[in-house]
Structure formats: C-alpha cells, structure tokens
Design an enzyme around this catalytic site. Sequence first.
Site, mmCIF file in Angstrom:
data_model
loop_
_atom_site.group_PDB
_atom_site.id
_atom_site.type_symbol
_atom_site.label_atom_id
_atom_site.label_comp_id
_atom_site.label_asym_id
_atom_site.label_seq_id
_atom_site.Cartn_x
_atom_site.Cartn_y
_atom_site.Cartn_z
ATOM 1 N N LYS A 152 14.115 -8.606 15.716
ATOM 2 C CA LYS A 152 14.430 -9.851 15.819
ATOM 3 C C LYS A 152 13.427 -10.685 15.028
ATOM 4 O O LYS A 152 12.225 -10.314 14.675
ATOM 5 C CB LYS A 152 14.617 -10.414 17.052
ATOM 6 C CG LYS A 152 13.483 -10.534 17.887
ATOM 7 C CD LYS A 152 13.854 -11.102 19.306
ATOM 8 C CE LYS A 152 12.228 -11.148 20.213
ATOM 9 N NZ LYS A 152 12.636 -11.516 21.571
ATOM 10 N N ASN B 168 0.948 -1.072 0.039
ATOM 11 C CA ASN B 168 -0.038 -0.003 -0.154
ATOM 12 C C ASN B 168 0.820 1.203 -0.061
ATOM 13 O O ASN B 168 2.110 1.276 -0.176
ATOM 14 C CB ASN B 168 -1.025 -0.039 1.190
ATOM 15 C CG ASN B 168 -2.390 0.624 0.817
ATOM 16 O OD1 ASN B 168 -2.455 1.690 0.341
ATOM 17 N ND2 ASN B 168 -3.437 -0.047 1.407
ATOM 18 N N HIS C 191 24.478 1.233 10.658
ATOM 19 C CA HIS C 191 25.382 1.762 10.841
ATOM 20 C C HIS C 191 26.403 1.531 12.129
ATOM 21 O O HIS C 191 25.968 1.093 12.900
ATOM 22 C CB HIS C 191 25.299 3.360 10.845
ATOM 23 C CG HIS C 191 24.595 3.755 9.752
ATOM 24 N ND1 HIS C 191 25.261 4.259 8.492
ATOM 25 C CD2 HIS C 191 23.173 3.977 9.142
ATOM 26 C CE1 HIS C 191 24.287 4.530 7.784
ATOM 27 N NE2 HIS C 191 23.089 4.648 8.369
#
Length: 188
Positions: A162, A81, A111
């Site tokens: 996770k 969507n 990062h």
Amino acid sequence: MTEKEKMLAGDLYLAFDGELVEERNQAKSLCYELNLLHPEEDLRAEVLAELLPNSLDPWIEPSFFCDYGYNITTGKNFYANHGCVILDGAPVTIGDDVMFAPAVHISTATHPLNAKQRTDGLERALPVSIGDRVWIGMGAKILPGVTIGDNAVVAAGAVVVKDVAANTVVAGVPAQYVRDVPEDEESA
C-alpha cells in the site's frame, strides 16, 4: 482496443498478445546486452538510452531486467544496484535522487483472482510511483498500484502493498510504518 491499449489503460489484457510479446522480447534483448557488457566498456549509457527512452541518464548495475522499458521513467541521479527487476506493464515513475539497493523488485503486473481468467492468460497492470529522494533497501518488493512519497525509506526485505507517506520509514511483510524520517543526522 488493442491488448497494449488495454494494458496501458489498466484493464484486463492478454499478456501473450503478439505485439506485447514482441515488445517484451525487444526489451529482453536489450537487458541481455546490458547485462553482458564488460564493466570497462563505455556502452552502458547507449544501451540504457534505447531500453529506457523516458529516463534521464540512469545508472543501473547489471543484472537488470524489465518487461518493456518504455514504461519506466526515472528522474535525475537514479541509481539501481545489482539484481533490479521492474515489470513495467503500467508506468513506473521514479523521481530525482532515488537509490535502489541490490535486488529491488517492482511489479505493476497482477493477475485476477478468478482461476478461469488467469488460465485464459488475462492480467492487469497498475502504475507504481516513487517520489524524489527515496531509498529502497535491499530485497524490497514494491507491488502494483503503490505510490511512495518523497524522502521515504523502504527497509530491506520489505514488501510494500500500500502507499507509503512522504518522510516516513516502512519495514516488514507487509510493510508498515516504523517512524518518520529524521530531519537531521543527529536524530538518525
């Protein structure tokens, strides 16, 4: 190794390497074109085929943004969507019959914690994998390195940090197990 090879291997790489910048600019041009198409124009499939060459006829509502496009693979009957963003420095694999509600964001980019490495322009990309028949709710965020199992449901606004087991519902920040997916509509 080139910076692109490092990126695809999951190693630290320089995101502002010329080749990678050129490839991102090409993808951004195609996203721009896609996002400006009139809804009645029959060019969406052509633009998506060029932007996402490893995907099976996805249906993606504008606005859509990605970094490269070639790292995104979708199975059959994929629907995203409005407001979807996929930062695909690493492969993003999406199975069959997957639905994204509005404003779903997926990032493979991460990062370093080390400030010097960050200011030197280094980053890493970790793959994201989404199984078959998954539903990702509005505004959900999927972070680097996550795998979501078949039939899973990610609730609106969840931040998935996770792996998500197959046949489960997760919600919250960070996303946590809520319950198993019901086997029939009567128990939904």
